[in-house]
Design an enzyme around this catalytic site. Structure first.
Site, PDB file in Angstrom:
ATOM      1  N   THR A 112       0.844  -1.192   0.000  1.00 27.41           N
ATOM      2  CA  THR A 112       0.000   0.000   0.000  1.00 27.41           C
ATOM      3  C   THR A 112       0.884   1.248   0.000  1.00 27.41           C
ATOM      4  O   THR A 112       1.828   1.351   0.777  1.00 27.41           O
ATOM      5  CB  THR A 112      -0.922   0.017   1.237  1.00 27.41           C
ATOM      6  OG1 THR A 112      -1.821  -1.095   1.167  1.00 27.41           O
ATOM      7  CG2 THR A 112      -1.726   1.321   1.303  1.00 27.41           C
ATOM      8  N   HIS A 184       4.884  -2.440   3.736  1.00 27.30           N
ATOM      9  CA  HIS A 184       4.886  -3.855   4.122  1.00 27.30           C
ATOM     10  C   HIS A 184       4.047  -4.660   3.142  1.00 27.30           C
ATOM     11  O   HIS A 184       3.226  -4.111   2.398  1.00 27.30           O
ATOM     12  CB  HIS A 184       4.345  -4.041   5.544  1.00 27.30           C
ATOM     13  CG  HIS A 184       2.913  -3.626   5.699  1.00 27.30           C
ATOM     14  ND1 HIS A 184       2.544  -2.338   6.035  1.00 27.30           N
ATOM     15  CD2 HIS A 184       1.746  -4.325   5.564  1.00 27.30           C
ATOM     16  CE1 HIS A 184       1.223  -2.255   6.100  1.00 27.30           C
ATOM     17  NE2 HIS A 184       0.724  -3.444   5.805  1.00 27.30           N
ATOM     18  N   THR A 186       1.492  -7.913   3.235  1.00 24.47           N
ATOM     19  CA  THR A 186       0.754  -8.870   4.054  1.00 24.47           C
ATOM     20  C   THR A 186       0.908 -10.264   3.456  1.00 24.47           C
ATOM     21  O   THR A 186       0.638 -10.471   2.268  1.00 24.47           O
ATOM     22  CB  THR A 186      -0.737  -8.498   4.140  1.00 24.47           C
ATOM     23  OG1 THR A 186      -0.854  -7.192   4.736  1.00 24.47           O
ATOM     24  CG2 THR A 186      -1.505  -9.501   4.986  1.00 24.47           C
ATOM     25  N   GLU A 213      -7.500   3.379  -6.799  1.00 28.09           N
ATOM     26  CA  GLU A 213      -8.880   2.934  -6.612  1.00 28.09           C
ATOM     27  C   GLU A 213      -9.525   3.744  -5.498  1.00 28.09           C
ATOM     28  O   GLU A 213      -8.831   4.336  -4.662  1.00 28.09           O
ATOM     29  CB  GLU A 213      -8.935   1.449  -6.218  1.00 28.09           C
ATOM     30  CG  GLU A 213      -8.403   0.488  -7.258  1.00 28.09           C
ATOM     31  CD  GLU A 213      -8.450  -0.962  -6.785  1.00 28.09           C
ATOM     32  OE1 GLU A 213      -8.755  -1.173  -5.575  1.00 28.09           O
ATOM     33  OE2 GLU A 213      -8.187  -1.865  -7.586  1.00 28.09           O
ATOM     34  N   TRP A 219     -13.093  -4.750   1.560  1.00 24.52           N
ATOM     35  CA  TRP A 219     -11.927  -5.306   0.878  1.00 24.52           C
ATOM     36  C   TRP A 219     -11.504  -6.643   1.453  1.00 24.52           C
ATOM     37  O   TRP A 219     -11.035  -7.523   0.730  1.00 24.52           O
ATOM     38  CB  TRP A 219     -10.756  -4.325   0.974  1.00 24.52           C
ATOM     39  CG  TRP A 219     -10.275  -4.081   2.374  1.00 24.52           C
ATOM     40  CD1 TRP A 219     -10.710  -3.137   3.231  1.00 24.52           C
ATOM     41  CD2 TRP A 219      -9.287  -4.843   3.086  1.00 24.52           C
ATOM     42  NE1 TRP A 219     -10.052  -3.225   4.440  1.00 24.52           N
ATOM     43  CE2 TRP A 219      -9.167  -4.259   4.381  1.00 24.52           C
ATOM     44  CE3 TRP A 219      -8.474  -5.921   2.763  1.00 24.52           C
ATOM     45  CZ2 TRP A 219      -8.285  -4.749   5.334  1.00 24.52           C
ATOM     46  CZ3 TRP A 219      -7.592  -6.405   3.714  1.00 24.52           C
ATOM     47  CH2 TRP A 219      -7.499  -5.825   4.982  1.00 24.52           C
TER      48      TRP A 219
END
Length: 226
Positions: A112, A184, A186, A213, A219
């Site tokens: 992200t 990071h 996930t 987006e 999500w």
């Protein structure tokens, strides 16, 4: 302060920007027609992530005959920016071999860059010149358990390019819910993971182009496990 060199290639109006003293890479795309050091203003534009459109040496400054068209600001929207991990399969294999459960599908791995609940005009965000971001083998990496329920196993990485880009998007009006930005990936969702003897993935990680987006409140339901 770093010095930058602007190089113009035949058939291209925008120069290629390289840092003076950095390891030289082969320039693709045509014959070199001009090259010079960047001015102070151009260096500010480069560090701010703006495209440099200066004229090459000896080229006259011609006034454009095209009249600018007045436009309205784009509708403000929430914003989620991320870069997908292109080579996620070996990462998942690394953790699967160590018995980690709840692993994500390789296609869901990403980093992200921005997560703004505050609506903003996306057109205020400057375009990035980096189609891909390469995180080389090794370097500072570690694991953490994040998430509301501390059930997300993440691999922390530290590419400067992502931190710089995150700050740039904040300057364009985006919000961020946390005190700091720590890039990071996930890896899995399982609150029972024991990180005591977990080996960190040390291979090269390639991140693809940025994806913009609107925020999706559901999500988590779309995440798939491998």
């Amino acid at each position: 302060m770093s010095e930058y060199r602007l190089t113009w290639l035949q058939g291209r109006s925008t120069p290629v920007v390289t840092k003076v003293g950095a390891q030289r890479r082969k320039t693709a795309g045509g014959k070199v027609v001009a090259s010079r050091l960047a001015t102070e203003q151009e260096k500010k534009d480069i560090r701010a992530g703006r495209w440099v459109r200066s004229r090459p040496p000896g080229q006259p400054n011609k006034q454009s005959s095209i009249r600018p068209q007045l436009t309205k600001d784009a509708r403000p929207k929430t914003l989620y920016v991320y870069r997908p991990v292109i080579n996620g399969a070996p990462i998942i294999r690394h953790y699967k071999a160590q018995g980690i459960t709840g692993l994500l599908d390789a296609s869901d791995l990403h980093v992200t860059v921005a997560y703004s609940r505050q609506p903003l005009d996306w057109m205020k965000v400057s375009a990035t010149w980096q189609e891909k971001v390469e995180i080389p083998t090794g370097g500072p990496r570690t694991h953490e358990m994040l998430g509301t329920d501390s059930d997300a196993l993440v691999l922390l990485v530290s590419p400067f390019d992502l931190k710089w880009r995150h700050d740039q998007i904040l300057e364009a009006g985006a919000s961020w819910d946390w005190p700091d930005y720590q890039p990071h990936i996930t890896i899995a969702y399982d609150r029972n993971i024991d990180m005591t003897d977990l080996d960190v993935y040390q291979g090269k990680i390639t991140l693809g182009p940025e994806v913009f987006e609107e925020l999706d409140p559901d999500w988590r339901a779309e995440v798939t496990n491998g």
